[in-house]
Design an enzyme around this catalytic site. Structure first.
Site, PDB file in Angstrom:
ATOM      1  N   HIS A 205      39.426  31.125  25.707  1.00 51.10           N
ATOM      2  CA  HIS A 205      40.853  31.059  26.017  1.00 51.10           C
ATOM      3  C   HIS A 205      41.650  31.861  24.999  1.00 51.10           C
ATOM      4  O   HIS A 205      41.359  31.850  23.811  1.00 51.10           O
ATOM      5  CB  HIS A 205      41.317  29.600  26.039  1.00 51.10           C
ATOM      6  N   HIS A 239      44.971  33.052  29.224  1.00 52.00           N
ATOM      7  CA  HIS A 239      43.872  32.387  29.918  1.00 52.00           C
ATOM      8  C   HIS A 239      43.699  30.995  29.340  1.00 52.00           C
ATOM      9  O   HIS A 239      43.443  30.849  28.153  1.00 52.00           O
ATOM     10  CB  HIS A 239      42.592  33.215  29.676  1.00 52.00           C
ATOM     11  N   HIS A 334      41.024  29.876  38.642  1.00 58.57           N
ATOM     12  CA  HIS A 334      39.597  30.232  38.740  1.00 58.57           C
ATOM     13  C   HIS A 334      38.710  29.118  39.255  1.00 58.57           C
ATOM     14  O   HIS A 334      37.706  29.368  39.891  1.00 58.57           O
ATOM     15  CB  HIS A 334      39.036  30.578  37.347  1.00 58.57           C
ATOM     16  N   ASN A 335      39.001  27.894  38.854  1.00 63.01           N
ATOM     17  CA  ASN A 335      38.086  26.778  39.090  1.00 63.01           C
ATOM     18  C   ASN A 335      38.743  25.736  39.979  1.00 63.01           C
ATOM     19  O   ASN A 335      39.399  24.814  39.476  1.00 63.01           O
ATOM     20  CB  ASN A 335      37.700  26.126  37.746  1.00 63.01           C
ATOM     21  N   SER A 390      41.392  44.493  30.103  1.00 65.09           N
ATOM     22  CA  SER A 390      41.430  43.640  31.284  1.00 65.09           C
ATOM     23  C   SER A 390      41.952  44.460  32.459  1.00 65.09           C
ATOM     24  O   SER A 390      42.343  45.617  32.281  1.00 65.09           O
ATOM     25  CB  SER A 390      42.357  42.455  31.024  1.00 65.09           C
ATOM     26  N   HIS A 408      36.251  36.988  38.236  1.00 68.13           N
ATOM     27  CA  HIS A 408      37.308  36.379  37.422  1.00 68.13           C
ATOM     28  C   HIS A 408      37.335  36.893  35.992  1.00 68.13           C
ATOM     29  O   HIS A 408      38.279  36.672  35.265  1.00 68.13           O
ATOM     30  CB  HIS A 408      37.170  34.862  37.424  1.00 68.13           C
ATOM     31  N   GLY A 409      36.293  37.564  35.561  1.00 67.10           N
ATOM     32  CA  GLY A 409      36.263  38.039  34.177  1.00 67.10           C
ATOM     33  C   GLY A 409      35.154  39.048  34.050  1.00 67.10           C
ATOM     34  O   GLY A 409      34.643  39.539  35.061  1.00 67.10           O
ATOM     35  N   GLY A 411      32.268  38.322  32.423  1.00 69.77           N
ATOM     36  CA  GLY A 411      31.003  37.591  32.492  1.00 69.77           C
ATOM     37  C   GLY A 411      30.174  37.823  31.245  1.00 69.77           C
ATOM     38  O   GLY A 411      30.003  38.951  30.798  1.00 69.77           O
TER      39      GLY A 411
END
Lengths: 485, 143
Positions: A205, A239, A334-335, A390, A408-409, A411
């Protein structure tokens, strides 16, 4: 190399494990990746995405996005659509950090205007936004007020002066999932989270100051529609999620589902992290309500943090947030699990979409998007490592193939344990500063774990999503300042 | 070394194995392994706060799950870094009972070398079993 021999190449970016790969698979599993990314995927992805394919009620395929890696239950990057009538809901398809998500905020400042005050800005953000292990926030709430936050999400923030109407419009679902019922959350979850509103947390984060350089704009028209209009424009990306509250909600229901899954509902357990219950069972519905509370808390959390970011910029540049053009581009989750309408052979059908480490990415014209994005498609915010940069992308109509879900990122490609052995946080901080990225952190150990080399190549990941038709690149954003827990 | 972090499972998370001669000692080691993810030097944590806990579970594996979750709960709810000062595990009619006195102090970023926040104990490869040398556990923490 971990790629199973049963993996079939469907196209340059789509790979399939047939339903015969593992006993109990109800549908095949599809992984979206370039040849390079698929070769680099860890063994956990194949094991876990094929486990997901065994869940009752799953439709079409179990999916994994190009940034996929070993998670628990679902792989990170996992997506599954369930028939709400016959299917299940699984906390393992959502994650402990419910509605962990990204928010992108504009300014009308350029890199040249910000750089002379970068240290002051980052230091002040670091002082004003609580970060790190167990941090508490500045918004003091009673347990009942916190329950209100959980039911109202960003609407609570609007009522209490932490949000503008425009902020809510630029947040998925207006910053509030309807149907959140605080009766479904435990006192323990409230106790754990009521002090944490407006806190960043730690791990991956962060809050980052970034620059949109002219050569990194891939689509001028969409970039302008998203608010990137000035060369070298400075933006803020952050984030974080639902903090201890969401983690406790997930833990509470993981345990409850484990106790009823086999005994009461006769569902075979493949992996305890895939514990689940029928969506329409009392337990399934209670979790869905509780999960929405955590989703809303996460929206409110990011909203309160945005309020603080605006205060800091306002103090440093002696201008109001409005005069600094501090508008939100968008906020993505995301989740989550959500009931959404999707096209099935020409008919609209309601499905329960689990996304774990995956971003919803609606294409142009989709219902539920703010009007200003009806032509561009939904802004998709994909955070890379703190060293590399990003992306801002846009949803595409060809995303229907994954129920409009994308990466989403970047990874992870290296374990935290390995990263800590290979990198030193204090050295990394100095090296990054020499490269023009000023970082403040509570933890050098934590910083080392987030080194750029511990992640997959973000350029490769977003390119894979574009080649597969899941999301289209709009701009690459380069970091200049970062705060981490 | 009574616990060891592992780099071979769940890249984004933290995995460890812990082992000890008896169950109570195993629980202590697992507690240290979990808390050391958050505070690198646990010896810097003073013992100024005390929390008493009692946990009941039908099996010893879920008792370890609940126990580690309890430590994580106090980290968020009261910003406390706690470790068991005293810990007893007894077989009772319905299963197992853990009684512990947890001691520690409030997180102080100036004195504690903080690392990565633990969000949850996961069920991924989670195990506790009796081995010839005593007890052994594998735990993956979501961070």
């Amino acid at each position: 190399m971990n790629v199973p021999t049963a993996l079939k190449k469907i196209s340059d970016t789509v790979w399939e494990l047939p339903a015969s790969y593992k006993e109990g698979m109800l549908v095949p599993a599809r992984i979206f990746a370039t040849e390079k990314l698929i070769q680099e995927m860890d063994a956990g992805v194949f094991e876990q995405v094929s486990n997901v394919a065994t869940l009752p009620g799953i439709q079409r395929f179990a999916y994994c996005m190009p940034d996929g890696h070993w998670g628990y239950g679902f792989p990170i990057g996992g997506v599954a659509a369930m028939d709400p009538g016959t299917g299940v809901i699984s906390p393992g398809g959502i994650g402990f950090d419910i509605n962990c998500g990204m928010r992108l905020v504009l300014t009308n400042l350029t890199a040249d205007q910000v750089k002379p005050r970068l240290h002051q800005l980052v230091d002040r953000l670091f002082a004003r936004i609580p970060t790190g292990v167990g941090c508490h926030g500045f918004v003091k709430l009673s347990h009942d007020e916190f329950r209100d936050v959980a039911e109202q999400g960003s609407r609570w923030c609007l009522k209490h002066g932490f949000a503008t109407r425009d902020d809510l419009d630029m947040t998925e679902e207006g910053g509030r999932f309807s149907g959140a019922d605080a009766a479904a959350i435990s006192d323990k979850a409230v106790e754990r989270g009521y002090n944490q509103l407006g806190t960043l947390g730690s791990g991956n984060h962060y809050c980052e100051i970034q620059v949109a350089q002219p050569h990194n704009i891939f689509d001028q028209e969409k970039a302008a529609a998203f608010g990137l209009t000035v060369p070298n424009q400075v933006v803020i990306m952050f984030h974080c999620g639902s903090r201890g509250f969401g983690h406790q909600v997930a833990t509470d229901y993981l345990k409850l589902f484990l106790s009823v899954m086999q005994r009461k509902y006769g569902i075979k357990l493949v992996d305890r992290e895939l514990s689940c219950a029928p969506f329409h069972s009392p337990e399934g519905q209670a979790y869905f309500s509780a999960m929405k509370c955590a989703v809303n808390m996460a929206f409110a959390n990011r909203q309160v943090i945005l309020h603080r970011i605006r205060e800091v910029f306002s103090d440093v540049f002696l201008s109001s947030p409005d005069d600094l053009g501090m508008r939100m581009v968008y906020d993505v989750a995301h989740n989550t699990a959500k009931l959404e309408m999707h096209d099935e052979n020409g008919r609209e059908r309601e499905l329960l979409i689990h996304r774990k480490g995956s971003t919803r990415a609606f294409g142009p014209g989709a219902q539920g998007l703010p009007e200003c994005y009806s032509k561009t498609g939904q802004p998709v915010i994909i955070g890379g490592s703190m060293e590399t940069g990003s992306y801002l992308l846009a949803g595409m109509n060809s995303g229907a193939q994954t129920f409009f879900s994308t990466a989403h990122g970047s990874g992870r490609s290296m374990s935290r344990h390995e990263a800590k052995k290979n990198f030193r946080g204090d050295k990394l901080q100095r090296d990054m500063e020499a490269r023009g990225i000023y970082v403040r952190t509570d933890s050098f150990g934590g910083l080392a774990e987030e080194a750029g080399a511990a992640y997959k190549n973000i350029d490769e990941v977003v390119e894979a999503t574009e080649l597969a038709g899941l999301s289209k690149r709009v701009a690459r954003l380069v970091p200049i300042g970062n705060i981490k827990g | 070394m009574p616990f060891e972090y592992r780099g071979d499972i769940a890249h984004a998370d933290v995995a460890f194995d812990a082992w000890a001669e008896d169950l109570a000692a195993l629980f202590r080691e697992a507690a240290r392994a979990a808390m050391q993810v958050m505070v690198q030097d646990l010896s810097a944590v003073r013992q100024t706060e005390t929390v008493e806990i009692t946990l009941d579970q039908s099996d010893e594996e879920m008792l370890l799950f609940d126990f580690l979750n309890e430590l994580i709960f106090y980290k968020d709810a009261r910003k406390l870094i706690l470790l068991p000062a005293e810990l007893k595990i007894n077989k009772v009619d319905e299963g197992w009972r853990l009684q512990a006195t947890l001691r520690g102090e409030e997180i102080d970023p100036a004195r504690h070398r903080l690392s990565t926040d633990v969000k949850a104990v996961t069920m991924l490869r989670f195990s506790l079993s009796q081995v010839p040398e005593g007890w052994r556990a594998t735990v993956v923490l979501d961070v």
